[in-house]
Design a protein around this motif. Structure first.
Motif, PDB file in Angstrom:
ATOM      1  N   GLY A   1       8.810 -20.272  18.644  1.00 18.00           N
ATOM      2  CA  GLY A   1       8.241 -19.044  18.124  1.00 18.00           C
ATOM      3  C   GLY A   1       8.400 -17.885  19.075  1.00 18.00           C
ATOM      4  N   GLY A   2       7.843 -16.739  18.665  1.00 19.61           N
ATOM      5  CA  GLY A   2       7.783 -15.579  19.527  1.00 19.61           C
ATOM      6  C   GLY A   2       6.728 -15.764  20.600  1.00 19.61           C
ATOM      7  N   PRO A   3       6.594 -14.802  21.507  1.00 16.57           N
ATOM      8  CA  PRO A   3       5.652 -14.954  22.620  1.00 16.57           C
ATOM      9  C   PRO A   3       4.225 -15.254  22.190  1.00 16.57           C
ATOM     10  N   ALA A   4       3.738 -14.563  21.167  1.00 16.42           N
ATOM     11  CA  ALA A   4       2.358 -14.788  20.733  1.00 16.42           C
ATOM     12  C   ALA A   4       2.182 -16.171  20.133  1.00 16.42           C
ATOM     13  N   THR A   5       3.152 -16.613  19.350  1.00 14.43           N
ATOM     14  CA  THR A   5       3.066 -17.945  18.737  1.00 14.43           C
ATOM     15  C   THR A   5       3.058 -19.033  19.799  1.00 14.43           C
ATOM     16  N   VAL A   6       3.946 -18.915  20.773  1.00 15.45           N
ATOM     17  CA  VAL A   6       3.997 -19.907  21.848  1.00 15.45           C
ATOM     18  C   VAL A   6       2.714 -19.884  22.657  1.00 15.45           C
ATOM     19  N   ALA A   7       2.228 -18.688  23.003  1.00 15.02           N
ATOM     20  CA  ALA A   7       0.992 -18.579  23.776  1.00 15.02           C
ATOM     21  C   ALA A   7      -0.189 -19.166  23.012  1.00 15.02           C
ATOM     22  N   ASP A   8      -0.230 -18.946  21.696  1.00 15.35           N
ATOM     23  CA  ASP A   8      -1.302 -19.531  20.874  1.00 15.35           C
ATOM     24  C   ASP A   8      -1.306 -21.050  20.989  1.00 15.35           C
ATOM     25  N   GLU A   9      -0.115 -21.666  20.922  1.00 10.89           N
ATOM     26  CA  GLU A   9      -0.033 -23.119  20.966  1.00 10.89           C
ATOM     27  C   GLU A   9      -0.369 -23.653  22.354  1.00 10.89           C
ATOM     28  N   LEU A  10       0.085 -22.989  23.388  1.00 14.14           N
ATOM     29  CA  LEU A  10      -0.240 -23.438  24.741  1.00 14.14           C
ATOM     30  C   LEU A  10      -1.743 -23.363  25.002  1.00 14.14           C
ATOM     31  N   THR A  11      -2.366 -22.267  24.604  1.00 18.86           N
ATOM     32  CA  THR A  11      -3.808 -22.145  24.819  1.00 18.86           C
ATOM     33  C   THR A  11      -4.578 -23.127  23.949  1.00 18.86           C
ATOM     34  N   ALA A  12      -4.066 -23.447  22.769  1.00 15.73           N
ATOM     35  CA  ALA A  12      -4.723 -24.449  21.922  1.00 15.73           C
ATOM     36  C   ALA A  12      -4.728 -25.813  22.607  1.00 15.73           C
ATOM     37  N   TRP A  13      -3.623 -26.145  23.275  1.00 15.11           N
ATOM     38  CA  TRP A  13      -3.563 -27.401  24.014  1.00 15.11           C
ATOM     39  C   TRP A  13      -4.631 -27.444  25.105  1.00 15.11           C
ATOM     40  N   VAL A  14      -4.767 -26.351  25.834  1.00 15.03           N
ATOM     41  CA  VAL A  14      -5.747 -26.308  26.920  1.00 15.03           C
ATOM     42  C   VAL A  14      -7.161 -26.461  26.358  1.00 15.03           C
ATOM     43  N   GLU A  15      -7.444 -25.782  25.261  1.00  9.26           N
ATOM     44  CA  GLU A  15      -8.785 -25.792  24.687  1.00  9.26           C
ATOM     45  C   GLU A  15      -9.108 -27.114  23.990  1.00  9.26           C
ATOM     46  N   GLN A  16      -8.129 -27.699  23.286  1.00  4.52           N
ATOM     47  CA  GLN A  16      -8.416 -28.860  22.451  1.00  4.52           C
ATOM     48  C   GLN A  16      -8.161 -30.194  23.144  1.00  4.52           C
ATOM     49  N   ALA A  17      -7.274 -30.225  24.123  1.00  3.18           N
ATOM     50  CA  ALA A  17      -6.954 -31.486  24.805  1.00  3.18           C
ATOM     51  C   ALA A  17      -7.428 -31.506  26.247  1.00  3.18           C
ATOM     52  N   ASP A  18      -7.993 -30.406  26.740  1.00  3.87           N
ATOM     53  CA  ASP A  18      -8.527 -30.319  28.101  1.00  3.87           C
ATOM     54  C   ASP A  18      -7.455 -30.542  29.157  1.00  3.87           C
ATOM     55  N   VAL A  19      -6.201 -30.171  28.850  1.00  2.00           N
ATOM     56  CA  VAL A  19      -5.166 -30.242  29.874  1.00  2.00           C
ATOM     57  C   VAL A  19      -5.234 -28.990  30.733  1.00  2.00           C
ATOM     58  N   ASP A  20      -4.664 -29.090  31.932  1.00  2.00           N
ATOM     59  CA  ASP A  20      -4.683 -27.960  32.861  1.00  2.00           C
ATOM     60  C   ASP A  20      -3.411 -27.121  32.796  1.00  2.00           C
ATOM     61  N   GLY A  21      -2.348 -27.698  32.261  1.00  2.00           N
ATOM     62  CA  GLY A  21      -1.099 -26.956  32.209  1.00  2.00           C
ATOM     63  C   GLY A  21       0.005 -27.787  31.603  1.00  2.00           C
ATOM     64  N   PHE A  22       1.241 -27.363  31.867  1.00  2.00           N
ATOM     65  CA  PHE A  22       2.399 -27.917  31.174  1.00  2.00           C
ATOM     66  C   PHE A  22       3.544 -28.152  32.150  1.00  2.00           C
ATOM     67  N   ILE A  23       4.300 -29.194  31.858  1.00  2.00           N
ATOM     68  CA  ILE A  23       5.570 -29.433  32.530  1.00  2.00           C
ATOM     69  C   ILE A  23       6.644 -29.170  31.488  1.00  2.00           C
ATOM     70  N   LEU A  24       7.364 -28.074  31.663  1.00  2.00           N
ATOM     71  CA  LEU A  24       8.274 -27.555  30.639  1.00  2.00           C
ATOM     72  C   LEU A  24       9.676 -28.122  30.821  1.00  2.00           C
ATOM     73  N   ALA A  25      10.103 -28.914  29.838  1.00  2.00           N
ATOM     74  CA  ALA A  25      11.442 -29.506  29.870  1.00  2.00           C
ATOM     75  C   ALA A  25      12.490 -28.462  29.549  1.00  2.00           C
ATOM     76  N   ARG A  26      13.675 -28.639  30.105  1.00  2.00           N
ATOM     77  CA  ARG A  26      14.768 -27.711  29.819  1.00  2.00           C
ATOM     78  C   ARG A  26      15.465 -28.072  28.515  1.00  2.00           C
ATOM     79  N   THR A  27      16.014 -27.053  27.882  1.00  2.00           N
ATOM     80  CA  THR A  27      16.878 -27.241  26.719  1.00  2.00           C
ATOM     81  C   THR A  27      18.262 -26.730  27.120  1.00  2.00           C
TER      82      THR A  27
END
Length: 478
Positions: free
Chosen positions: A397-423
């Motif tokens: 998605g665009g920046p807002a869509t991606v940011a929404d999903e990342l913050t949802a992960w933090v809020e709903q799964a209690d993770v601290d961050g992400f390890i971003l795989a390359r494409t």
């Protein structure tokens, strides 16, 4: 710019994203990039994309440029995977892995770090090293050396291996059983803790030019260990480094792996999947850490993620479709067969696959099953779930869509961050830095500058040394 798969569709125009309203501040997200000193890492086949530069993995300039990009994006670190052995489970041999460049050829990741550290000031480096095939004594020296050379920016991803091909290449008949490998790992950790934390006193190094004393021999002592798996006697070869023990990463999500992580890890890498499934893993990890006398907040949990981003959702979806044209199903199956310990070519399309059938990464089987409505992994289900040549469902998605999903992960799964795989690399990381990082910063969900200190200080906000509740603390010089 890009087109859809080889049929000449019109290029989509660039568009400016809609302005987003200011959002309340939230828990700040931690970010690590996920890469490997090879051509094909997680998403198989994408090295064929005309903008991909992963075939330059033998060029130091390539890695130094990547490090500068990540530091520009204020990433906490670059997490470097590694593997010993060749993926030879699929179709009973290595041909598919070699042909598709599935983590082979692969170089030693530790040798990249000094050059990347010289090109940056703050970026940390979490490097994978297999404890099953190197004595603790020599390994402890290598990590202390890197901690010195990086100014305290080194971390160790603790792995015990999962390939029989690695065991055979190193003179063994095969690898030990999954839980037995963790028993070896417990003893290994005790030995390296004693070397890093207890062999040299804090005041051992005097650097007294006038008196001709560099280090006080009375403040340096040998480590003597005689256990079921390791025997050694000798002082640590390195003087105390900034962190002493490197920041400890661990990626085990099996029941045994979670117990090990709760005891030792500071950063835990878990696979993606349903947020409810990951939330249960995170809660279990924190409860286990608490039961062992550790502060659960000392455990930072990172979930694996793949992001395809552009200025708008439409552009990002078009980019994802373009990437998909180069994905390799055969490469993905070769990777999955080795990492799951199951030859999918020899399985029926709908034959159930259970964790007990494998001595490889059993948590991968559990994670893949959790994605299925019936919670059962099959060959058909795996192939149907492949995307971008891998098993990780991307955030697109665009920046807002991606940011929404990342913050949802933090809020709903209690993770601290992400390890971003390359494409497609390095553009995938450049896109994230240029588009997603500013959006997260605007929301107050991401730092705007680095804090001072070592990697541990940046991650924990505490000191450069491990806290008192960690088992390594009991091995310090008294």
């Amino acid at each position: 710019m890009w087109s859809t798969c080889h049929h000449g569709a019109a290029l989509l125009p660039r568009a400016r994203p809609w302005a987003q309203p200011d959002l309340p501040a939230m828990k700040q997200i931690r970010l690590n990039a996920f890469d490997m000193n090879c051509v094909g890492h997680i998403h198989q086949g994408l090295w064929r994309h005309p903008r991909d530069r992963s075939t330059q993995y033998t060029d130091l300039a390539y890695w130094m440029d990547l490090a500068r990009t990540l530091e520009r994006g204020l990433f906490d670190g670059l997490f470097l995977a590694d593997v010993l052995g060749i993926y030879d489970v699929y179709q009973g041999g290595p041909d598919a892995a070699v042909r598709e460049a599935v983590q082979v050829p692969v170089g030693d990741p530790l040798l990249l770090i000094p050059a990347m550290a010289a090109a940056t000031t703050h970026l940390g480096f979490g490097v994978t090293a297999n404890l099953s095939y190197e004595p603790p004594y020599t390994f402890a020296r290598r990590m202390s050396t890197l901690d010195h050379l990086t100014g305290g920016r080194i971390g160790w991803n603790i792995v015990t291996g999962y390939l029989d091909s690695a065991a055979r290449a190193l003179g063994l008949d095969g690898q030990a059983a999954h839980d037995d490998r963790y028993a070896v790992a417990e003893e290994y950790m005790d030995v390296v803790y004693r070397l890093w934390e207890g062999s040299w006193a804090d005041d051992a190094v005097r650097r007294d030019r006038a008196g001709g004393v560099y280090a006080d021999p009375a403040r340096v002592r040998a480590v003597r260990h005689h256990g079921p798996h390791f025997r050694m006697e000798g002082a640590h070869l390195c003087e105390p480094s900034p962190q002493r023990t490197p920041v400890l990463y661990q990626a085990g999500s099996s029941e045994r792996g979670r117990k090990f992580a709760a005891a030792h890890a500071e950063c835990v890498f878990v696979n993606g999947g349903p947020k409810t499934h990951v939330a249960r893993l995170v809660a279990d990890l924190r409860d286990l850490a608490r039961s062992l006398g550790r502060d659960p907040s000392d455990l930072k949990v990172f979930v694996g993620a793949t992001v395809v981003v552009d200025e708008t959702d439409a552009l990002a979806q078009a980019k994802r479709a373009d990437y998909e044209c180069y994905a390799s199903v055969e490469g993905a199956l070769a990777h999955a067969s080795a990492s799951l310990g199951i030859d999918f070519a020899a399985r029926g399309w709908d034959e159930p696959i259970h964790p007990g059938q494998s001595q490889a990464v059993t948590s991968n089987i559990e994670n893949q099953a959790a994605r299925r409505p019936d919670k059962v992994l099959t060959r058909r289900g795996l192939v149907e779930g492949l995307t971008l040549g891998g098993r990780q469902v991307p955030i697109v998605g665009g920046p807002a869509t991606v940011a929404d999903e990342l913050t949802a992960w933090v809020e709903q799964a209690d993770v601290d961050g992400f390890i971003l795989a390359r494409t497609v690399t390095p553009e995938c990381f450049g896109d994230f830095v240029d588009l997603v990082v500013p959006e997260l910063q605007r929301r107050g969900a991401y730092k705007t500058e680095y804090s001072p200190g070592t990697l541990r200080e940046k991650l924990s906000g505490h000191g450069a040394r491990l806290p008192a509740g960690h088992p390594a603390a009991s091995r310090r010089w008294v």
